[in-house]
Scaffold this motif. Structure first.
Motif, PDB file in Angstrom:
ATOM      1  N   PHE A 192       0.832  -1.193   0.000  1.00  0.00           N
ATOM      2  CA  PHE A 192       0.000   0.000   0.000  1.00  0.00           C
ATOM      3  C   PHE A 192       0.871   1.249   0.000  1.00  0.00           C
ATOM      4  O   PHE A 192       1.872   1.319   0.715  1.00  0.00           O
ATOM      5  CB  PHE A 192      -0.909   0.027   1.237  1.00  0.00           C
ATOM      6  CG  PHE A 192      -1.792  -1.177   1.380  1.00  0.00           C
ATOM      7  CD1 PHE A 192      -2.936  -1.310   0.612  1.00  0.00           C
ATOM      8  CD2 PHE A 192      -1.477  -2.181   2.292  1.00  0.00           C
ATOM      9  CE1 PHE A 192      -3.757  -2.425   0.736  1.00  0.00           C
ATOM     10  CE2 PHE A 192      -2.285  -3.297   2.428  1.00  0.00           C
ATOM     11  CZ  PHE A 192      -3.424  -3.418   1.646  1.00  0.00           C
ATOM     12  N   GLY A 193       0.468   2.223  -0.782  1.00  0.00           N
ATOM     13  CA  GLY A 193       1.075   3.550  -0.729  1.00  0.00           C
ATOM     14  C   GLY A 193       0.024   4.485  -0.177  1.00  0.00           C
ATOM     15  O   GLY A 193      -1.070   4.602  -0.757  1.00  0.00           O
ATOM     16  N   VAL A 194       0.286   5.129   0.963  1.00  0.00           N
ATOM     17  CA  VAL A 194      -0.742   5.927   1.620  1.00  0.00           C
ATOM     18  C   VAL A 194      -0.394   7.417   1.598  1.00  0.00           C
ATOM     19  O   VAL A 194       0.764   7.804   1.457  1.00  0.00           O
ATOM     20  CB  VAL A 194      -0.966   5.468   3.080  1.00  0.00           C
ATOM     21  CG1 VAL A 194      -1.464   4.033   3.095  1.00  0.00           C
ATOM     22  CG2 VAL A 194       0.313   5.586   3.898  1.00  0.00           C
ATOM     23  N   ASP A 195      -1.446   8.228   1.772  1.00  0.00           N
ATOM     24  CA  ASP A 195      -1.289   9.683   1.682  1.00  0.00           C
ATOM     25  C   ASP A 195      -0.919  10.301   3.028  1.00  0.00           C
ATOM     26  O   ASP A 195      -1.332  11.414   3.340  1.00  0.00           O
ATOM     27  CB  ASP A 195      -2.565  10.329   1.136  1.00  0.00           C
ATOM     28  CG  ASP A 195      -3.770  10.119   2.056  1.00  0.00           C
ATOM     29  OD1 ASP A 195      -3.635   9.400   3.069  1.00  0.00           O
ATOM     30  OD2 ASP A 195      -4.833  10.687   1.755  1.00  0.00           O
ATOM     31  N   SER A 196      -0.146   9.567   3.819  1.00  0.00           N
ATOM     32  CA  SER A 196       0.245  10.069   5.137  1.00  0.00           C
ATOM     33  C   SER A 196       1.109  11.315   5.012  1.00  0.00           C
ATOM     34  O   SER A 196       2.039  11.362   4.215  1.00  0.00           O
ATOM     35  CB  SER A 196       1.016   8.986   5.902  1.00  0.00           C
ATOM     36  OG  SER A 196       1.519   9.496   7.107  1.00  0.00           O
ATOM     37  N   LYS A 197       0.795  12.306   5.832  1.00  0.00           N
ATOM     38  CA  LYS A 197       1.563  13.548   5.841  1.00  0.00           C
ATOM     39  C   LYS A 197       2.403  13.680   7.117  1.00  0.00           C
ATOM     40  O   LYS A 197       3.227  14.580   7.232  1.00  0.00           O
ATOM     41  CB  LYS A 197       0.616  14.742   5.717  1.00  0.00           C
ATOM     42  CG  LYS A 197      -0.266  14.681   4.468  1.00  0.00           C
ATOM     43  CD  LYS A 197      -1.321  15.764   4.487  1.00  0.00           C
ATOM     44  CE  LYS A 197      -2.202  15.731   3.252  1.00  0.00           C
ATOM     45  NZ  LYS A 197      -2.966  14.488   3.100  1.00  0.00           N
ATOM     46  N   LYS A 244      -4.801   3.236  10.110  1.00  0.00           N
ATOM     47  CA  LYS A 244      -6.097   3.756   9.691  1.00  0.00           C
ATOM     48  C   LYS A 244      -6.131   5.277   9.784  1.00  0.00           C
ATOM     49  O   LYS A 244      -5.360   5.894  10.525  1.00  0.00           O
ATOM     50  CB  LYS A 244      -7.206   3.145  10.537  1.00  0.00           C
ATOM     51  CG  LYS A 244      -7.124   3.453  12.020  1.00  0.00           C
ATOM     52  CD  LYS A 244      -8.242   2.739  12.762  1.00  0.00           C
ATOM     53  CE  LYS A 244      -8.165   3.012  14.260  1.00  0.00           C
ATOM     54  NZ  LYS A 244      -9.234   2.311  14.993  1.00  0.00           N
ATOM     55  N   GLY A 245      -7.026   5.864   9.008  1.00  0.00           N
ATOM     56  CA  GLY A 245      -7.107   7.319   8.965  1.00  0.00           C
ATOM     57  C   GLY A 245      -6.374   7.898   7.775  1.00  0.00           C
ATOM     58  O   GLY A 245      -6.416   9.112   7.545  1.00  0.00           O
ATOM     59  N   THR A 246      -5.693   7.054   7.013  1.00  0.00           N
ATOM     60  CA  THR A 246      -5.018   7.502   5.786  1.00  0.00           C
ATOM     61  C   THR A 246      -5.609   6.747   4.604  1.00  0.00           C
ATOM     62  O   THR A 246      -6.037   5.596   4.731  1.00  0.00           O
ATOM     63  CB  THR A 246      -3.499   7.233   5.849  1.00  0.00           C
ATOM     64  OG1 THR A 246      -3.281   5.836   6.054  1.00  0.00           O
ATOM     65  CG2 THR A 246      -2.849   8.014   6.967  1.00  0.00           C
ATOM     66  N   HIS A 247      -5.638   7.407   3.455  1.00  0.00           N
ATOM     67  CA  HIS A 247      -6.166   6.765   2.253  1.00  0.00           C
ATOM     68  C   HIS A 247      -5.043   6.072   1.491  1.00  0.00           C
ATOM     69  O   HIS A 247      -3.915   6.576   1.420  1.00  0.00           O
ATOM     70  CB  HIS A 247      -6.837   7.791   1.338  1.00  0.00           C
ATOM     71  CG  HIS A 247      -8.142   8.289   1.855  1.00  0.00           C
ATOM     72  ND1 HIS A 247      -8.290   9.539   2.411  1.00  0.00           N
ATOM     73  CD2 HIS A 247      -9.360   7.710   1.914  1.00  0.00           C
ATOM     74  CE1 HIS A 247      -9.543   9.710   2.795  1.00  0.00           C
ATOM     75  NE2 HIS A 247     -10.221   8.618   2.494  1.00  0.00           N
ATOM     76  N   ILE A 275       2.983  -4.566   3.199  1.00  0.00           N
ATOM     77  CA  ILE A 275       4.030  -3.548   3.335  1.00  0.00           C
ATOM     78  C   ILE A 275       3.386  -2.221   2.966  1.00  0.00           C
ATOM     79  O   ILE A 275       2.720  -2.118   1.930  1.00  0.00           O
ATOM     80  CB  ILE A 275       5.224  -3.823   2.400  1.00  0.00           C
ATOM     81  CG1 ILE A 275       5.871  -5.173   2.736  1.00  0.00           C
ATOM     82  CG2 ILE A 275       6.259  -2.698   2.503  1.00  0.00           C
ATOM     83  CD1 ILE A 275       6.929  -5.608   1.732  1.00  0.00           C
ATOM     84  N   THR A 276       3.517  -1.218   3.823  1.00  0.00           N
ATOM     85  CA  THR A 276       2.960   0.106   3.554  1.00  0.00           C
ATOM     86  C   THR A 276       4.067   1.149   3.515  1.00  0.00           C
ATOM     87  O   THR A 276       4.938   1.177   4.385  1.00  0.00           O
ATOM     88  CB  THR A 276       1.932   0.504   4.636  1.00  0.00           C
ATOM     89  OG1 THR A 276       0.814  -0.379   4.577  1.00  0.00           O
ATOM     90  CG2 THR A 276       1.440   1.929   4.421  1.00  0.00           C
ATOM     91  N   LEU A 277       4.015   2.003   2.502  1.00  0.00           N
ATOM     92  CA  LEU A 277       4.973   3.103   2.358  1.00  0.00           C
ATOM     93  C   LEU A 277       4.209   4.412   2.358  1.00  0.00           C
ATOM     94  O   LEU A 277       3.096   4.493   1.824  1.00  0.00           O
ATOM     95  CB  LEU A 277       5.764   3.001   1.052  1.00  0.00           C
ATOM     96  CG  LEU A 277       6.527   1.733   0.713  1.00  0.00           C
ATOM     97  CD1 LEU A 277       5.606   0.708   0.060  1.00  0.00           C
ATOM     98  CD2 LEU A 277       7.696   2.053  -0.213  1.00  0.00           C
ATOM     99  N   ASP A 278       4.820   5.457   2.924  1.00  0.00           N
ATOM    100  CA  ASP A 278       4.197   6.775   2.820  1.00  0.00           C
ATOM    101  C   ASP A 278       4.880   7.578   1.715  1.00  0.00           C
ATOM    102  O   ASP A 278       5.786   7.102   1.028  1.00  0.00           O
ATOM    103  CB  ASP A 278       4.205   7.513   4.157  1.00  0.00           C
ATOM    104  CG  ASP A 278       5.595   7.966   4.593  1.00  0.00           C
ATOM    105  OD1 ASP A 278       6.580   7.756   3.842  1.00  0.00           O
ATOM    106  OD2 ASP A 278       5.714   8.540   5.698  1.00  0.00           O
ATOM    107  N   TYR A 279       4.417   8.815   1.512  1.00  0.00           N
ATOM    108  CA  TYR A 279       4.937   9.656   0.431  1.00  0.00           C
ATOM    109  C   TYR A 279       6.453   9.821   0.496  1.00  0.00           C
ATOM    110  O   TYR A 279       7.161   9.695  -0.512  1.00  0.00           O
ATOM    111  CB  TYR A 279       4.295  11.043   0.510  1.00  0.00           C
ATOM    112  CG  TYR A 279       2.867  11.120   0.039  1.00  0.00           C
ATOM    113  CD1 TYR A 279       2.270  10.076  -0.653  1.00  0.00           C
ATOM    114  CD2 TYR A 279       2.104  12.254   0.303  1.00  0.00           C
ATOM    115  CE1 TYR A 279       0.963  10.161  -1.073  1.00  0.00           C
ATOM    116  CE2 TYR A 279       0.782  12.355  -0.123  1.00  0.00           C
ATOM    117  CZ  TYR A 279       0.223  11.301  -0.815  1.00  0.00           C
ATOM    118  OH  TYR A 279      -1.072  11.398  -1.241  1.00  0.00           O
TER     119      TYR A 279
END
Length: 361
Positions: free
Chosen positions: A80-85, A91-94, A159-163
């Motif tokens: 997953f690539g999430v829109d975390s800032k 949860k709470g991120t798209h 596996i999740t990565l942020d911006y």
């Protein structure tokens, strides 16, 4: 006398052979010790880097699969690539990106499937929502279970990565060579400053044509949607870029791999145990990326009640069957009862069915 000399020569030869054998044995042991040291050093390196990850181990009851689903010859992982800032990877991120990775345990062949964000899916509470909502509602566990439910998969880990991780990964590789169209460059220029701000980077004007894209440009390119083909084209761009990045990672030297680990691992979350992480690293050294596609294969992009620009599968059963043929070579795959249920409810809600697909028999 001659016999005595012969005995002495034989004794001397035996002594020389024994000495040579002892020397050879010492060399063999020395080489073995060096090899063991190298292996231990490599394991220590991987373990040290593993410690940088945000590890969230799951219990045996956390993952839900449809009854009868089995893909024992494959390891299936969700990325997953999430829109975390702010570094939040739960949860709470798209999820801007959803990729299913299939790795054959014997041949090490890898196939990728990028799932459309706006794909209509049945969530774990039995409501119909777009695929991207699952991660926002319940984080990676909810998203993995949603993929398992709607695609008849047996995904075990994520596996999740942020911006920032994406930007650092591409920059660590020295950028990627890509051709940007005029329409894409125009849209990227509307969003690139936002991307740079979110990731703490700087950015300049994007121009069309063949170029080396840095991390900020690459992330912006993967995110643009409006005026450049919508969710369908965005998902296709993401799959192509990910494929190119994986190819470059495989060719990277040790120094580059070390730089990638140091600059990205703190922005990555996973459910992989250390043992599975070591196994995945080993597989990555020998894997061969053979193909990548987007799901659903046959669909209608339309706005219906409650959904804008939804991606509606034209025949959930048929699409899932094609997915298993692609990922696992199961050309005669029979979908589960859950897929039958999802297919019926999606058709009822959307008004679209397999009959609306022009290529349907």
């Amino acid at each position: 006398m001659e016999k005595e000399r012969s005995l002495k020569r034989a004794k001397a030869e035996r002594a020389a052979k024994q000495k040579k054998a002892r020397k050879r044995k010492r060399v063999i042991f020395l080489l073995a010790e060096i090899i063991i040291f190298i292996i231990l050093l490599g394991m220590w390196y991987v373990i040290a880097k593993y410690g940088k990850l945000q590890v969230n181990l799951w219990g045996k009851d956390d993952i839900v699969t449809n009854e009868g689903v089995n893909s024992k010859d494959y390891k299936t992982i969700a990325v997953f690539g999430v829109d975390s800032k702010d570094g939040t990877l739960d949860k709470g991120t798209h999820s801007d990106t959803m990729i299913v990775i299939s790795i054959h345990k014997n041949t090490k062949e890898v196939k990728l499937v990028s799932v459309y964000q706006n794909l209509l899916t049945m969530q774990m509470d039995d409501t119909i929502k777009t695929a991207k909502e699952a991660y926002y509602i319940g984080g990676p566990k909810e998203a993995v279970n949603m993929l398992n439910r709607n695609l008849d998969l047996a995904i075990t880990d994520y596996i999740t990565l942020d911006y920032t991780a994406v930007v650092n990964l591409v920059d660590s590789l020295g950028g990627i060579e890509w051709t940007i169209t005029e329409a894409e460059a125009k849209e990227m220029n509307l969003h690139i400053l936002e991307t740079a701000t979110l990731t703490g980077q700087t950015a300049g004007e994007v121009k069309s044509g063949l170029q080396i894209m840095d991390g900020v440009k690459t992330l912006t390119y993967m995110r643009i949607c409006k005026n450049v083909g919508g969710d369908i084209s965005r998902t296709g761009r993401q799959a192509l870029v990910i494929r190119r990045v994986l190819e470059q990672v495989k060719k990277a030297d040790i120094a580059t791999i070390d730089r990638i680990a140091n600059q990205t691992f703190t922005q990555i979350a996973t459910s992989l145990t250390l043992k599975d992480f070591l196994s995945l690293i080993s597989d990555a050294m020998h894997c061969k990326l053979v193909d990548a596609k987007s799901y659903a294969f046959e669909y209608k992009e339309a706005s219906i009640k409650g959904f804008k620009n939804a991606v509606i599968p034209l025949g959930v059963k048929e699409n899932v069957g094609e997915l298993h043929a692609f990922l696992y070579g199961k050309t005669d795959y029979k979908v589960t009862q859950m897929i039958q249920k999802i297919s019926e409810e999606t058709e009822l809600l959307s008004g679209y069915s397999r009959e609306d697909y022009e290529g349907a028999e």
